[in-house]
Design a protein around this motif. Structure first.
Motif, PDB file in Angstrom:
ATOM      1  N   ALA A   1       9.439 -13.976   0.100  1.00  0.00           N
ATOM      2  CA  ALA A   1       9.510 -13.961   1.568  1.00  0.00           C
ATOM      3  C   ALA A   1       9.530 -12.531   2.096  1.00  0.00           C
ATOM      4  CB  ALA A   1      10.743 -14.726   2.048  1.00  0.00           C
ATOM      5  N   ALA A   2      10.293 -11.666   1.455  1.00  0.00           N
ATOM      6  CA  ALA A   2      10.369 -10.269   1.893  1.00  0.00           C
ATOM      7  C   ALA A   2       9.031  -9.560   1.670  1.00  0.00           C
ATOM      8  CB  ALA A   2      11.484  -9.539   1.154  1.00  0.00           C
TER       9      ALA A   2
ATOM     10  N   ASP B   1       6.751 -10.633   4.413  1.00  0.00           N
ATOM     11  CA  ASP B   1       7.134  -9.909   5.629  1.00  0.00           C
ATOM     12  C   ASP B   1       6.614  -8.471   5.597  1.00  0.00           C
ATOM     13  OD1 ASP B   1       8.399 -12.080   6.725  1.00  0.00           O
ATOM     14  OD2 ASP B   1      10.426 -11.444   6.143  1.00  0.00           O
ATOM     15  N   ALA B   2       6.726  -7.820   4.451  1.00  0.00           N
ATOM     16  CA  ALA B   2       6.248  -6.432   4.320  1.00  0.00           C
ATOM     17  C   ALA B   2       4.737  -6.363   4.565  1.00  0.00           C
ATOM     18  CB  ALA B   2       6.595  -5.875   2.947  1.00  0.00           C
TER      19      ALA B   2
ATOM     20  N   ALA C   1       2.978  -8.473   6.412  1.00  0.00           N
ATOM     21  CA  ALA C   1       2.755  -8.726   7.839  1.00  0.00           C
ATOM     22  C   ALA C   1       3.076  -7.494   8.680  1.00  0.00           C
ATOM     23  CB  ALA C   1       3.593  -9.912   8.300  1.00  0.00           C
ATOM     24  N   VAL C   2       4.173  -6.823   8.363  1.00  0.00           N
ATOM     25  CA  VAL C   2       4.560  -5.622   9.113  1.00  0.00           C
ATOM     26  C   VAL C   2       3.497  -4.537   8.963  1.00  0.00           C
ATOM     27  CG1 VAL C   2       6.210  -3.703   9.149  1.00  0.00           C
ATOM     28  CG2 VAL C   2       7.035  -6.059   9.115  1.00  0.00           C
TER      29      VAL C   2
ATOM     30  N   ARG D   1       0.342  -5.428  10.952  1.00  0.00           N
ATOM     31  CA  ARG D   1       0.494  -5.193  12.393  1.00  0.00           C
ATOM     32  C   ARG D   1       0.423  -3.703  12.700  1.00  0.00           C
ATOM     33  NH1 ARG D   1       4.157  -9.456  11.931  1.00  0.00           N
ATOM     34  NH2 ARG D   1       5.918  -8.031  11.665  1.00  0.00           N
TER      35      ARG D   1
END
Length: 92
Positions: A18-19, A22-23, A25-26, A29
């Motif tokens: 999950a992390a 997230d990394a 996705a960040v 962006r």
């Protein structure tokens, strides 16, 4: 202007799924925001030079923009989707 928490490769290895997602996705962006800024700056330079050319004033900026465009075409043609820094040195 853009602040992103960038993980080292070693840190990425220690993240859970999950992390890690997230990394990704960040960073995606952040990359999109930087690319949008880059394109906006090119558009502004283009607009300014178009206005100057319309007024009969061809500028160094217009020549610079032409050179940037030619370099971009060269890079995208020869090295699509790759890191060009090493390859460019070998072609000149």
């Amino acid at each position: 202007m853009y602040q992103v928490e960038a993980h080292t490769p070693q840190e990425l290895r220690s993240l859970g799924d999950a992390a890690l997602i997230d990394a990704i996705a960040v960073s995606a962006r952040a990359a999109a925001a930087v690319e949008a800024h880059h394109l906006a700056a090119i558009a502004e330079l283009t607009r300014r030079n178009r206005d100057r050319v319309d007024q009969g004033r061809i500028t160094e900026g217009a020549e610079l923009l032409r050179c940037v465009g030619l370099n971009l075409i060269h890079d995208l043609t020869l090295y699509p989707g790759s890191d060009k820094s090493d390859q460019r040195e070998n072609t000149r």
